[in-house]
Design a protein around this motif. Structure first.
Motif, mmCIF file in Angstrom:
data_model
loop_
_atom_site.group_PDB
_atom_site.id
_atom_site.type_symbol
_atom_site.label_atom_id
_atom_site.label_comp_id
_atom_site.label_asym_id
_atom_site.label_seq_id
_atom_site.Cartn_x
_atom_site.Cartn_y
_atom_site.Cartn_z
ATOM 1 N N GLY A 48 3.960 0.335 -16.218
ATOM 2 C CA GLY A 48 2.812 -0.470 -15.629
ATOM 3 C C GLY A 48 2.767 -1.956 -15.795
ATOM 4 O O GLY A 48 2.288 -2.866 -15.321
ATOM 5 N N ALA A 49 3.549 -2.344 -16.933
ATOM 6 C CA ALA A 49 3.741 -3.716 -17.424
ATOM 7 C C ALA A 49 4.845 -4.323 -16.813
ATOM 8 O O ALA A 49 5.147 -5.507 -16.908
ATOM 9 C CB ALA A 49 3.783 -3.948 -19.095
ATOM 10 N N ALA A 50 5.533 -3.729 -15.728
ATOM 11 C CA ALA A 50 6.788 -4.116 -15.004
ATOM 12 C C ALA A 50 6.340 -5.585 -14.403
ATOM 13 O O ALA A 50 5.168 -5.497 -13.955
ATOM 14 C CB ALA A 50 7.290 -3.206 -14.336
ATOM 15 N N GLU A 51 7.319 -6.341 -14.154
ATOM 16 C CA GLU A 51 6.962 -7.592 -13.343
ATOM 17 C C GLU A 51 6.790 -7.043 -12.069
ATOM 18 O O GLU A 51 7.764 -6.529 -11.473
ATOM 19 C CB GLU A 51 8.190 -8.495 -13.785
ATOM 20 C CG GLU A 51 8.142 -9.898 -12.942
ATOM 21 C CD GLU A 51 9.014 -10.540 -12.891
ATOM 22 O OE1 GLU A 51 9.213 -11.847 -12.438
ATOM 23 O OE2 GLU A 51 10.252 -10.189 -13.720
ATOM 24 N N PRO A 52 5.660 -7.743 -11.322
ATOM 25 C CA PRO A 52 5.238 -7.424 -10.099
ATOM 26 C C PRO A 52 6.078 -8.316 -9.022
ATOM 27 O O PRO A 52 6.888 -9.136 -9.472
ATOM 28 C CB PRO A 52 3.994 -7.714 -10.188
ATOM 29 C CG PRO A 52 3.663 -8.719 -10.935
ATOM 30 C CD PRO A 52 4.606 -8.251 -12.003
ATOM 31 N N ALA A 65 11.464 5.908 -15.733
ATOM 32 C CA ALA A 65 12.324 5.304 -15.022
ATOM 33 C C ALA A 65 11.783 4.300 -14.444
ATOM 34 O O ALA A 65 10.608 4.048 -14.117
ATOM 35 C CB ALA A 65 12.672 6.456 -13.729
ATOM 36 N N PRO A 66 12.404 3.256 -14.293
ATOM 37 C CA PRO A 66 12.066 2.032 -13.629
ATOM 38 C C PRO A 66 11.545 2.164 -12.016
ATOM 39 O O PRO A 66 12.126 2.694 -11.323
ATOM 40 C CB PRO A 66 13.393 1.028 -13.641
ATOM 41 C CG PRO A 66 14.476 1.919 -13.848
ATOM 42 C CD PRO A 66 14.079 3.104 -14.436
ATOM 43 N N ALA A 67 10.306 1.706 -11.758
ATOM 44 C CA ALA A 67 9.789 1.671 -10.619
ATOM 45 C C ALA A 67 10.257 0.957 -9.405
ATOM 46 O O ALA A 67 10.029 1.179 -8.025
ATOM 47 C CB ALA A 67 8.169 1.798 -10.522
ATOM 48 N N ASN A 68 10.812 -0.409 -9.637
ATOM 49 C CA ASN A 68 11.368 -1.371 -8.698
ATOM 50 C C ASN A 68 12.331 -1.970 -9.445
ATOM 51 O O ASN A 68 12.517 -1.957 -10.562
ATOM 52 C CB ASN A 68 10.188 -2.029 -8.093
ATOM 53 C CG ASN A 68 9.591 -2.806 -9.453
ATOM 54 O OD1 ASN A 68 9.979 -3.277 -10.350
ATOM 55 N ND2 ASN A 68 7.984 -2.723 -9.373
ATOM 56 N N LEU A 79 17.959 2.432 -7.798
ATOM 57 C CA LEU A 79 16.737 2.966 -8.195
ATOM 58 C C LEU A 79 16.849 4.411 -8.197
ATOM 59 O O LEU A 79 16.481 5.227 -9.231
ATOM 60 C CB LEU A 79 15.602 2.650 -7.257
ATOM 61 C CG LEU A 79 15.206 1.231 -7.314
ATOM 62 C CD1 LEU A 79 14.121 0.767 -6.437
ATOM 63 C CD2 LEU A 79 14.861 0.599 -8.946
ATOM 64 N N ALA A 80 17.377 5.207 -7.402
ATOM 65 C CA ALA A 80 17.546 6.551 -7.246
ATOM 66 C C ALA A 80 18.509 7.082 -8.518
ATOM 67 O O ALA A 80 18.289 8.064 -9.182
ATOM 68 C CB ALA A 80 18.049 6.875 -6.112
ATOM 69 N N TRP A 81 19.739 6.314 -8.697
ATOM 70 C CA TRP A 81 20.563 6.453 -9.636
ATOM 71 C C TRP A 81 19.729 6.424 -11.124
ATOM 72 O O TRP A 81 20.039 7.183 -12.111
ATOM 73 C CB TRP A 81 21.810 5.469 -9.532
ATOM 74 C CG TRP A 81 22.966 5.969 -10.386
ATOM 75 C CD1 TRP A 81 22.959 6.889 -11.372
ATOM 76 C CD2 TRP A 81 24.010 4.972 -10.935
ATOM 77 N NE1 TRP A 81 24.302 7.108 -12.012
ATOM 78 C CE2 TRP A 81 24.667 5.784 -11.809
ATOM 79 C CE3 TRP A 81 24.236 3.826 -10.488
ATOM 80 C CZ2 TRP A 81 25.832 5.170 -12.158
ATOM 81 C CZ3 TRP A 81 25.428 3.033 -11.010
ATOM 82 C CH2 TRP A 81 26.396 3.946 -11.885
ATOM 83 N N ALA A 82 19.047 5.373 -11.203
ATOM 84 C CA ALA A 82 18.379 4.871 -12.560
ATOM 85 C C ALA A 82 17.310 6.214 -12.702
ATOM 86 O O ALA A 82 17.010 6.478 -13.957
ATOM 87 C CB ALA A 82 17.501 3.734 -12.555
ATOM 88 N N LEU A 106 0.743 -1.259 -0.151
ATOM 89 C CA LEU A 106 -0.166 -0.158 0.007
ATOM 90 C C LEU A 106 0.926 1.160 0.021
ATOM 91 O O LEU A 106 0.429 2.237 -0.598
ATOM 92 C CB LEU A 106 -0.995 0.149 1.168
ATOM 93 C CG LEU A 106 -2.060 -1.041 1.135
ATOM 94 C CD1 LEU A 106 -2.893 -1.025 2.479
ATOM 95 C CD2 LEU A 106 -3.085 -0.831 -0.039
ATOM 96 N N VAL A 107 2.020 1.308 0.723
ATOM 97 C CA VAL A 107 2.965 2.377 0.833
ATOM 98 C C VAL A 107 3.455 2.514 -0.525
ATOM 99 O O VAL A 107 3.619 3.701 -1.210
ATOM 100 C CB VAL A 107 4.029 2.070 1.753
ATOM 101 C CG1 VAL A 107 4.905 3.086 1.678
ATOM 102 C CG2 VAL A 107 3.217 2.334 3.136
ATOM 103 N N LEU A 108 3.917 1.196 -1.332
ATOM 104 C CA LEU A 108 4.436 1.665 -2.593
ATOM 105 C C LEU A 108 3.457 2.062 -3.684
ATOM 106 O O LEU A 108 3.890 2.995 -4.469
ATOM 107 C CB LEU A 108 5.000 0.059 -3.152
ATOM 108 C CG LEU A 108 5.507 0.113 -4.542
ATOM 109 C CD1 LEU A 108 6.677 0.948 -4.518
ATOM 110 C CD2 LEU A 108 5.525 -1.454 -4.893
ATOM 111 N N ILE A 109 2.260 1.539 -3.597
ATOM 112 C CA ILE A 109 1.182 1.996 -4.355
ATOM 113 C C ILE A 109 1.083 3.625 -4.219
ATOM 114 O O ILE A 109 0.815 4.526 -5.065
ATOM 115 C CB ILE A 109 -0.229 1.446 -4.291
ATOM 116 C CG1 ILE A 109 0.104 -0.051 -4.869
ATOM 117 C CG2 ILE A 109 -1.301 2.241 -5.073
ATOM 118 C CD1 ILE A 109 -1.195 -0.755 -4.432
ATOM 119 N N GLY A 110 1.019 3.945 -2.829
ATOM 120 C CA GLY A 110 0.927 5.536 -2.604
ATOM 121 C C GLY A 110 1.854 6.568 -3.136
ATOM 122 O O GLY A 110 1.732 7.481 -3.719
ATOM 123 N N GLY A 111 3.095 5.752 -2.933
ATOM 124 C CA GLY A 111 4.149 6.404 -3.753
ATOM 125 C C GLY A 111 4.139 6.578 -5.118
ATOM 126 O O GLY A 111 4.409 7.743 -5.634
#
Length: 633
Positions: free
Chosen positions: A620-624, A551-554, A532-535, A463-468
């Motif tokens: 949005g299509a990134a692997e969960p 940018a990649p989210a995860n 992730l911050a560097w990317a 939930l925190v990740l979705i909020g971010g």
């Protein structure tokens, strides 16, 4: 005030007879009844107009209360008033013999004690073939004895040679046994003693709870039959109509003939459990099978990845709640999280089947070969009268990943601070395995409550990740709106773009330095955050925007971005996936950041330029993240 005294005295005179409570009276409509009969208890009180009711709880041990009614009567004769309240209670005695009825409380008063004699019904009072209506009870068992807790099929049949207008068929009752209805009623026709009968059949499962003599009380039918009509009236329809439907449309105006029938009582000998039975739990059944299945077939084990094992026990002739929980040994090198056992009972209309389902989520903590010991359940075959054992064969599987001894399988710090550590190895126990079985090193296994704790913790993190992500999208829209507002001034837009590029270059250098420090310190969480911050900084630098949506989210999205199928980026993508497995594996294994730094430290900017993002759709299509509990098949 003196003028009101006569009126007050008149009210008092009227109230005293109504409030005075005479002694309660109680009686049965007859002093002796037969087993299966109903009896009416009448309680009367004169001068009782309050709202108190009889407390019928004292009758629960000896009677079934079928219904009650209440009546009030107020009489004035020659100026004298009398009030009477009466209660009619319909009772069904539970057993034979003399029943002592204790005083029944009604408000502050009590009825006198009563006695009722319940006798066995005479043979001539029990119907049989040749009568218009009779009831038959049959036990489908060989011999006149059964074992304790054995499921015995019991059949009740109501035979009627004439159409039934209505009535009630009681259920069988036995002290010291459990009766369970099996399926709906079935109806058919048959011939007995040369007469055609319509039959209503009900099936039950009888399970004795203790050894000794078991007596099944008579089953009683009480209702109305359609009487024979000597002559046909002009309003009668075709005779075939009556025979088909039992009643013609004009039968509503006819009166039925009351009828009452009872079955014979049945006595059964219940044997105790055999002394030579060697099982830990007494399981008398006709058949018992165990099905062993895995979420993946064949099962594939990998370090840090959960897999679910399901054991399904099916017992013919037992209820689901009679099947104990299995003792499932857990090999060393695995953590076990048992789920709540599911028990249910079903029937095919004649036999009871009990089903118990146990699921166990296993997470390997080290690679190598593991052997799951055999599981044995000892039960008693009621068909042949001997002990049998159902066995789940031993199973040997290979765990992919680091070999034994290369991974520190110490418990997670958070888990030990909140609750006992999960099972890594279990020893055989004579008691069924529960949610907190003892392990070989003395640590109790995580209970189902702790299992939910970790589930909720992971859910909160998602939930925190979705909020971010939502906040990131809002920032992007806000930044886009700002740039559109400033687009009218071209020179101002150029200055903003130059400043943004300068900040992005500085940010990417700072993030790279932080990533290098985290890898040198072997700090996996810090390395993932800095990577992730560097990317993100590199993507901002390439697009000239802040918090770019490309940018990649995860880590999964970054690995997919770097995966080039044979190019040097393959090694970098594999190192990113290895970092993700270390972060989300439950054993918190030791991680070394040197390989990740060699793969990305000097090549990430080039790899990011060679593999540009595809917008929000690609993101949005990134692997969960892999779920803790994979989908069961």
């Amino acid at each position: 005030m003196k003028h009101l005294q006569p009126f007050i005295l008149l009210l008092v005179g009227l109230w005293l007879p109504l409030s005075a409570l005479a002694e309660l009276r109680a009686s049965f409509d007859r002093p002796q009844v037969y087993e299966g009969d109903t009896v009416t208890l009448t309680i009367e009180a004169e001068g009782f107009l309050r709202s108190d009711q009889p407390d019928l709880g004292v009758l629960a041990d000896a009677f079934d209360v079928l219904g009650s009614s209440q009546g009030r009567r107020l009489e004035i004769i020659n100026g004298r008033q009398s009030a009477t309240v009466s209660w009619q209670i319909l009772l069904s005695p539970r057993h034979q013999g003399e029943i002592q009825v204790p005083p029944i409380p009604v408000g502050d008063e009590q009825t006198p004690p009563l006695r009722l004699q319940v006798s066995e019904a005479p043979t001539d009072a029990q119907g049989g073939p040749g009568d218009d209506v009779y009831v038959e009870v049959e036990l489908e068992v060989d011999g006149d004895s059964v074992l304790v807790q054995q499921q015995v099929p019991l059949v009740v049949r109501l035979f009627s040679a004439l159409p039934i207008r209505g009535g009630e068929l009681s259920d069988p009752r036995a002290e010291g046994a459990v009766l369970e209805r099996l399926g709906p009623d079935s109806q058919y026709s048959t011939r007995r003693n040369g007469r055609e009968y319509q039959v209503i059949e009900r099936r039950f499962s009888l399970s004795p709870e203790r050894s000794g003599e078991l007596r099944i009380a008579p089953v009683v039918f009480q209702g109305e039959l359609r009487t024979r009509r000597p002559a046909r009236s002009p309003f009668d329809l075709d005779p075939g109509f009556d025979s088909l439907f039992g009643d013609s449309p004009f039968s509503l105006f006819e009166r039925g003939e009351p009828v009452r029938a009872r079955s014979q009582a049945i006595t059964l000998q219940v044997q105790a459990r055999p002394d030579d039975f060697g099982g830990a739990h007494w399981l008398p059944a006709e058949a018992l099978t165990i099905e062993d299945s895995w979420a993946q077939d064949p099962p594939r084990l990998r370090v840090g990845e959960p897999v679910t094992r399901t054991l399904r026990v099916t017992a013919q002739g037992l209820a689901g709640n009679q099947i104990p929980q299995l003792d499932i040994p857990v090999p060393a090198g695995l953590r076990a999280y048992p789920e709540q056992t599911e028990a249910q009972s079903r029937t095919d209309g004649s036999t009871l089947f009990g089903v118990s389902v146990q699921r166990l989520t296993l997470i390997p903590t080290r690679g190598g070969s593991v052997e799951f010991p055999a599981i044995r359940v000892t039960w008693w075959d009621t068909l042949v009268g001997q002990e049998r054992t159902t066995t789940v064969p031993a199973l040997q599987l290979d765990v992919e990943g680091q070999a034994a001894g290369e991974v520190d399988a110490s418990p997670m710090p958070d888990a030990s601070a909140v609750s006992p550590s999960p099972t890594e190895s279990a020893t055989a126990s004579p008691e069924p395995q529960s949610g907190t079985a003892a392990t070989a090193d003395g640590n109790p296994q995580l209970s189902r409550f702790e299992h939910w704790f970790w589930f909720l913790l992971v859910l909160a993190a998602l939930l925190v990740l979705i909020g971010g992500l939502i906040g990131l999208g809002w920032r992007r829209r806000r930044a886009g709106g700002t740039f559109r507002t400033q687009a009218a001034d071209a020179s101002a837009a150029d200055r903003v773009g130059a400043q943004s590029g300068t900040r992005s270059k500085g940010a990417s250098a700072a993030c790279r330095a932080g990533f290098q420090r985290a890898c040198a310190a072997n700090d996996a969480p810090a390395a993932a955050k800095a990577l992730l911050a560097w990317a993100q900084a590199l993507q901002d630098e390439a697009s000239g925007a802040t918090a770019s949506a490309d940018a990649p989210a995860n880590l999964s999205a970054l690995a997919a971005r770097l995966d080039q199928d044979g190019s040097p980026a393959d090694a970098a993508a594999e190192q990113v996936r290895a970092l993700e497995r270390v972060l989300y594996a439950p054993d918190a294994a030791t991680w070394t950041g040197e390989a990740l730094w060699r793969a990305l430290g000097d090549r990430l900017p080039t790899l990011m330029r060679n593999r540009p993002g595809e917008g929000a759709g690609a993101r949005g299509a990134a692997e969960p993240l892999a779920p803790l509990y994979p989908e069961r098949r």
